[in-house]
Motif scaffolding. Sequence first.
Motif, PDB file in Angstrom:
ATOM      1  N   ARG A  27     -75.335  62.735  15.756  1.00  0.00           N
ATOM      2  CA  ARG A  27     -76.491  63.498  16.233  1.00  0.00           C
ATOM      3  C   ARG A  27     -76.060  64.390  17.403  1.00  0.00           C
ATOM      4  O   ARG A  27     -75.231  63.995  18.231  1.00  0.00           O
ATOM      5  CB  ARG A  27     -77.613  62.568  16.706  1.00  0.00           C
ATOM      6  CG  ARG A  27     -78.153  61.632  15.641  1.00  0.00           C
ATOM      7  CD  ARG A  27     -78.946  62.392  14.588  1.00  0.00           C
ATOM      8  NE  ARG A  27     -79.588  61.482  13.652  1.00  0.00           N
ATOM      9  CZ  ARG A  27     -79.026  61.054  12.521  1.00  0.00           C
ATOM     10  NH1 ARG A  27     -77.794  61.468  12.203  1.00  0.00           N
ATOM     11  NH2 ARG A  27     -79.676  60.228  11.730  1.00  0.00           N
ATOM     12  N   ILE A  28     -76.618  65.580  17.461  1.00  0.00           N
ATOM     13  CA  ILE A  28     -76.400  66.492  18.593  1.00  0.00           C
ATOM     14  C   ILE A  28     -77.673  66.471  19.433  1.00  0.00           C
ATOM     15  O   ILE A  28     -78.758  66.822  18.955  1.00  0.00           O
ATOM     16  CB  ILE A  28     -76.071  67.913  18.109  1.00  0.00           C
ATOM     17  CG1 ILE A  28     -74.771  67.906  17.298  1.00  0.00           C
ATOM     18  CG2 ILE A  28     -75.963  68.866  19.296  1.00  0.00           C
ATOM     19  CD1 ILE A  28     -74.412  69.251  16.705  1.00  0.00           C
TER      20      ILE A  28
ATOM     21  N   CYS B 218     -80.559  55.578  18.887  1.00  0.00           N
ATOM     22  CA  CYS B 218     -79.316  56.320  18.764  1.00  0.00           C
ATOM     23  C   CYS B 218     -78.496  56.101  20.033  1.00  0.00           C
ATOM     24  O   CYS B 218     -79.055  56.047  21.138  1.00  0.00           O
ATOM     25  CB  CYS B 218     -79.620  57.807  18.564  1.00  0.00           C
ATOM     26  SG  CYS B 218     -78.175  58.880  18.568  1.00  0.00           S
ATOM     27  N   ILE B 219     -77.185  55.971  19.887  1.00  0.00           N
ATOM     28  CA  ILE B 219     -76.306  55.773  21.035  1.00  0.00           C
ATOM     29  C   ILE B 219     -75.630  57.094  21.368  1.00  0.00           C
ATOM     30  O   ILE B 219     -74.904  57.654  20.539  1.00  0.00           O
ATOM     31  CB  ILE B 219     -75.230  54.706  20.756  1.00  0.00           C
ATOM     32  CG1 ILE B 219     -75.869  53.406  20.271  1.00  0.00           C
ATOM     33  CG2 ILE B 219     -74.391  54.468  22.005  1.00  0.00           C
ATOM     34  CD1 ILE B 219     -76.631  52.656  21.316  1.00  0.00           C
TER      35      ILE B 219
ATOM     36  N   LEU C  75     -64.253  59.910  13.258  1.00  0.00           N
ATOM     37  CA  LEU C  75     -65.140  60.706  14.110  1.00  0.00           C
ATOM     38  C   LEU C  75     -64.612  60.849  15.541  1.00  0.00           C
ATOM     39  O   LEU C  75     -65.321  61.356  16.402  1.00  0.00           O
ATOM     40  CB  LEU C  75     -66.544  60.072  14.150  1.00  0.00           C
ATOM     41  CG  LEU C  75     -67.308  60.018  12.829  1.00  0.00           C
ATOM     42  CD1 LEU C  75     -68.632  59.285  13.019  1.00  0.00           C
ATOM     43  CD2 LEU C  75     -67.551  61.417  12.282  1.00  0.00           C
ATOM     44  N   TYR C  76     -63.397  60.396  15.786  1.00  0.00           N
ATOM     45  CA  TYR C  76     -62.831  60.478  17.129  1.00  0.00           C
ATOM     46  C   TYR C  76     -62.767  61.917  17.639  1.00  0.00           C
ATOM     47  O   TYR C  76     -62.905  62.177  18.830  1.00  0.00           O
ATOM     48  CB  TYR C  76     -61.436  59.848  17.158  1.00  0.00           C
ATOM     49  CG  TYR C  76     -61.451  58.365  17.444  1.00  0.00           C
ATOM     50  CD1 TYR C  76     -62.540  57.570  17.094  1.00  0.00           C
ATOM     51  CD2 TYR C  76     -60.372  57.751  18.065  1.00  0.00           C
ATOM     52  CE1 TYR C  76     -62.555  56.214  17.342  1.00  0.00           C
ATOM     53  CE2 TYR C  76     -60.373  56.382  18.332  1.00  0.00           C
ATOM     54  CZ  TYR C  76     -61.468  55.619  17.956  1.00  0.00           C
ATOM     55  OH  TYR C  76     -61.479  54.278  18.206  1.00  0.00           O
ATOM     56  N   SER C  77     -62.526  62.865  16.725  1.00  0.00           N
ATOM     57  CA  SER C  77     -62.437  64.261  17.162  1.00  0.00           C
ATOM     58  C   SER C  77     -63.769  64.779  17.695  1.00  0.00           C
ATOM     59  O   SER C  77     -63.810  65.715  18.487  1.00  0.00           O
ATOM     60  CB  SER C  77     -61.979  65.143  15.994  1.00  0.00           C
ATOM     61  OG  SER C  77     -62.899  65.034  14.905  1.00  0.00           O
ATOM     62  N   VAL C  78     -64.887  64.152  17.288  1.00  0.00           N
ATOM     63  CA  VAL C  78     -66.211  64.565  17.750  1.00  0.00           C
ATOM     64  C   VAL C  78     -66.534  63.938  19.101  1.00  0.00           C
ATOM     65  O   VAL C  78     -67.001  64.614  20.028  1.00  0.00           O
ATOM     66  CB  VAL C  78     -67.293  64.169  16.718  1.00  0.00           C
ATOM     67  CG1 VAL C  78     -68.684  64.514  17.251  1.00  0.00           C
ATOM     68  CG2 VAL C  78     -67.026  64.843  15.388  1.00  0.00           C
TER      69      VAL C  78
ATOM     70  N   PHE D 162     -73.245  64.030  22.238  1.00  0.00           N
ATOM     71  CA  PHE D 162     -73.097  63.640  20.844  1.00  0.00           C
ATOM     72  C   PHE D 162     -73.532  62.187  20.710  1.00  0.00           C
ATOM     73  O   PHE D 162     -73.122  61.318  21.488  1.00  0.00           O
ATOM     74  CB  PHE D 162     -71.649  63.815  20.376  1.00  0.00           C
ATOM     75  CG  PHE D 162     -71.262  65.249  20.183  1.00  0.00           C
ATOM     76  CD1 PHE D 162     -71.594  65.912  19.005  1.00  0.00           C
ATOM     77  CD2 PHE D 162     -70.582  65.935  21.172  1.00  0.00           C
ATOM     78  CE1 PHE D 162     -71.242  67.239  18.829  1.00  0.00           C
ATOM     79  CE2 PHE D 162     -70.230  67.255  21.003  1.00  0.00           C
ATOM     80  CZ  PHE D 162     -70.566  67.913  19.830  1.00  0.00           C
ATOM     81  N   GLY D 163     -74.391  61.959  19.722  1.00  0.00           N
ATOM     82  CA  GLY D 163     -74.916  60.628  19.502  1.00  0.00           C
ATOM     83  C   GLY D 163     -74.457  60.026  18.196  1.00  0.00           C
ATOM     84  O   GLY D 163     -74.016  60.733  17.285  1.00  0.00           O
ATOM     85  N   TYR D 164     -74.585  58.699  18.107  1.00  0.00           N
ATOM     86  CA  TYR D 164     -74.163  57.971  16.908  1.00  0.00           C
ATOM     87  C   TYR D 164     -75.226  56.932  16.577  1.00  0.00           C
ATOM     88  O   TYR D 164     -75.709  56.228  17.475  1.00  0.00           O
ATOM     89  CB  TYR D 164     -72.810  57.299  17.169  1.00  0.00           C
ATOM     90  CG  TYR D 164     -72.270  56.505  16.007  1.00  0.00           C
ATOM     91  CD1 TYR D 164     -71.691  57.136  14.914  1.00  0.00           C
ATOM     92  CD2 TYR D 164     -72.335  55.112  16.000  1.00  0.00           C
ATOM     93  CE1 TYR D 164     -71.184  56.415  13.847  1.00  0.00           C
ATOM     94  CE2 TYR D 164     -71.829  54.377  14.943  1.00  0.00           C
ATOM     95  CZ  TYR D 164     -71.254  55.029  13.863  1.00  0.00           C
ATOM     96  OH  TYR D 164     -70.745  54.303  12.812  1.00  0.00           O
TER      97      TYR D 164
END
Length: 283
Positions: free
Chosen positions: A227-228, A260-261, A205-208, A243-245
């Motif tokens: 998450r957006i 969410c982070i 997911l680094y590209s995001v 962008f969230g994770y």
Amino acid sequence: MTIYADIFFIVNLCMDLLLFLLVSLVLRSEKKFFGFLIASAVTASFPITQLIFPGNEQISFFIGLLAVFAACMIAFYNSGFIKISLAFAIFSLLSSVTSEGLLSLYKYFDSVAELPEIKSGSGGIIPLAICIFSLILSWIITNTVKVFKKKVVPLKTTLTVFSDGRGVEMSAYCDSGNLLREPVGGLPVIITGRQQMENIIPKSLYSVFFSSKGIGEPTISDAKRVRIIPIMPLGAGGAHILFGYVPDKILLGGEEVSACIALDSVNSKFGGCEALLPNSLIK
């Protein structure tokens, strides 16, 4: 005017014990009831000795200050000189205010009461009423302060994030203005910098999150964590997105929370900490 030493001592003892408890709450020091009781007995005994052995007012005032400082040393004996000095200052201020208040209350009760004078006993109904009132007031104020203290939201705490067997710990600052929630599950959003989450975000997911080429294609399970989050900061030029994770687990001050982070590419420090908490996560 007849002053009954036993009632005078009990009233002062109750009020001074209450004041020492309040001082300990203000300074967030350990509550040592036995030490507070001894210290209260010291401060409650001094006015009686002044009545029995009257002397120079200036000297008595100076000795009174020493007695109060000695009592603070007894009550907070392991707290260090600075905290003892602060306790002395706070106790002296509170003592002056409560003394004036009780004196006014006593004068009011004495003026409205129409009771026969009691020649013997422990002071009659009026002093006993003040004693009982002091005990009730002590209980009410102490419990009120305890309840209020529990509801005080700490500004800074420790945040620990776990994902795929990896973990990172960071300092976090609570901001009541952070009302963000991710749009999929409605989870509150914790904002942090990219550097703090570099070892937590899956490399696919680094590209995001890091504007760099990811390693391999994201799996479905990893993609579901993204998450957006649209935001509109106050005073900003316009809306933008974060962008969230959603990690496996988040510990906030040792307690697990659901959140969410979101990674902020602009800010990396939040109130001197590494993450910005929403107020809704603080229990």
